[in-house]
Write an enzyme that holds these catalytic residues in place. Structure first.
Site, short mmCIF file in Angstrom:
data_model
loop_
_atom_site.label_atom_id
_atom_site.label_comp_id
_atom_site.label_asym_id
_atom_site.label_seq_id
_atom_site.Cartn_x
_atom_site.Cartn_y
_atom_site.Cartn_z
N GLU A 94 16.48 -7.10 61.16
CA GLU A 94 17.27 -8.13 62.05
C GLU A 94 16.36 -8.49 63.50
O GLU A 94 16.33 -7.39 64.22
CB GLU A 94 18.14 -8.31 61.67
CG GLU A 94 19.20 -9.18 60.89
CD GLU A 94 20.52 -8.95 61.37
OE1 GLU A 94 21.17 -9.61 59.97
OE2 GLU A 94 21.11 -8.55 62.08
N CYS A 107 15.63 -10.13 71.34
CA CYS A 107 15.31 -8.32 70.70
C CYS A 107 14.84 -8.41 69.33
O CYS A 107 15.95 -8.91 68.40
CB CYS A 107 17.64 -9.45 71.07
SG CYS A 107 17.91 -7.02 70.27
N CYS A 114 19.31 2.98 61.52
CA CYS A 114 19.60 3.41 62.23
C CYS A 114 20.53 5.41 61.96
O CYS A 114 21.26 4.83 61.37
CB CYS A 114 20.26 3.43 63.80
SG CYS A 114 19.91 4.07 65.79
N CYS A 118 26.49 6.33 65.76
CA CYS A 118 27.75 5.82 67.21
C CYS A 118 28.33 5.65 66.70
O CYS A 118 28.37 4.35 65.84
CB CYS A 118 26.77 4.95 68.23
SG CYS A 118 24.89 6.33 68.80
N CYS A 121 28.08 0.97 66.78
CA CYS A 121 27.56 0.11 66.34
C CYS A 121 27.56 0.05 64.93
O CYS A 121 27.52 0.94 64.41
CB CYS A 121 26.29 0.79 67.47
SG CYS A 121 24.35 0.17 66.43
N CYS A 334 24.88 -7.44 70.74
CA CYS A 334 25.28 -6.33 70.98
C CYS A 334 25.52 -5.80 70.06
O CYS A 334 26.76 -5.83 69.68
CB CYS A 334 24.68 -5.91 72.26
SG CYS A 334 23.67 -6.41 73.25
#
Ligand code: SAH
Length: 350
Positions: A94, A107, A114, A118, A121, A334
């Site tokens: 994305e 962005c 990933c 975390c 996230c 975010c």
């Protein structure tokens, strides 16, 4: 890995020159190709009519010119647009287009997932994917903008999916191409602080802006949020940042996600400011964006607590700003990128 039919979007003009040398008779052909694919945004070789039919045929045989397919596009009430791309092997990614008055920030993503996990996230919740190629990184910008043009109102942030410092060489290739139109000063790399890669980055001749995700004022809490802290703990990271080469007037951005009752107290603000003393940094506070995929405790503080935190950091002599939440109604804020066009409610429980 050798791509038999590589894309050329990751190539700067000079790379294009060396890649295509065997194909062209005159060097100005390279400039024609460069202009056609980047500045005119042409996506099919047979449409580049400045080139001979034979050359177009040979290029089409050896190089891909298609872009990642846009499989979903969601526009937020605030004008933010999230794009979901499907890549040639089926991986998805994305990117978010955030209008800000007469400016615009894109962005973009560096990995299709990933591995860092975390806790706050959503990308990390979905787990590791693969590294994107430099072409796939540049193609996100081309797909959103249509074509490249020299401009000074566009900012690019590597704050989408993935950890750019785990894919630094491809990110570098992409930045070298993108800086033909966008200034280095308008590009920002955001990282958790992978030290060996930061060392390589520090040695680049020119560097984009650097943002570092800190998120807690001590190792115990940082490791709880970000497992990568066990490998590259706070002390070593900050020590490295102390010597990081910065152009005059530039600062490193320290990102700090505010999580209610976890890292948002006045004492935490003071501890953060103390950690950052004598560093050339500015602090960007990000009230956590909640998501059904995250644990229940993952919620932002109330607004007055956010302001109090900012005031306390500023009172200690640092520059501190609060990041505006954008695009959260389309899961574009975010930490909400996941590259699955499924509704959040159908997520498996953590
Ligand atoms: N891997 C890089 C870049 C991707 S994320 C990094 O970690 O820096 C960009 C920023 O969004 C990071 O600061 C990240 O910590 C933050 N972020 C992640 N999840 C978030 C969430 N749920 N709410 C607010 N910010 C989040």
């Amino acid at each position: 890995m050798k791509d038999e039919n590589p894309s050329l979007y990751g190539c700067s003009r000079e790379e294009l020159r060396s890649r295509l040398k065997p194909y062209v008779d005159r060097s100005y052909r390279i400039d024609q190709i460069h202009t056609a694919i980047f500045e005119h945004g042409i996506r099919r070789w047979d449409r580049i009519t400045t080139l001979s039919r034979d050359l177009r045929r040979r290029l089409a045989r050896d190089f891909r010119l298609d872009r990642p397919e846009v499989v979903d596009r969601r526009e937020s009430k605030d004008g933010t647009v999230k794009h979901l791309f499907r890549l040639s092997d089926g991986a998805s990614v994305e990117a978010v287009d955030i209008p800000e008055g007469d400016r615009r920030t894109l962005c973009i993503s560096s990995q299709s997932g990933c591995p860092l996990a975390c806790r706050f996230c959503v990308t990390g919740y979905w787990g590791a994917g693969r590294n994107l190629t430099s072409s796939e990184i540049v193609a996100q910008v081309l797909a959103i903008c249509g074509r490249m043009e020299a401009q000074d109102s566009l900012n690019l942030v590597f704050m989408g999916m993935g950890e750019p410092l785990l894919n630094l060489e491809e990110v570098r290739g992409a930045i070298e191409t993108l800086t033909e139109w966008i200034s280095w000063r308008r590009i920002t790399l955001s990282t958790v602080g992978i030290l060996p890669a930061l060392e390589r980055l520090a040695a680049w001749e020119r560097r984009p802006n650097l943002a570092v995700s800190l998120h807690a004022p001590d190792d115990e809490r940082r490791s709880e949020l970000m497992p990568v802290n066990r490998r590259y703990p706070l002390g070593e990271l900050l020590e490295f940042l102390r010597g990081y080469p910065l152009e005059r007037g530039r600062k490193i951005t320290i990102e700090y996600v505010l999580i209610r009752g976890f890292n948002d107290s006045p004492e935490d603000a003071s501890a953060l400011a103390a950690l950052l003393r004598n560093l050339r940094v500015k602090v960007n506070l990000i009230p956590l964006n909640p998501d059904p995929a995250l644990d229940e405790e993952m919620v932002p503080p109330e607004a007055p607590r956010v302001e109090a935190f900012r005031d306390r950091v500023e009172a200690a002599g640092l520059v501190a700003t609060v990041r505006a939440r954008r695009g959260d109604d389309v899961s574009a804020a975010c930490g909400q990128l996941r590259a699955f066009d499924r509704e959040p409610r159908s997520f498996p429980p953590r």
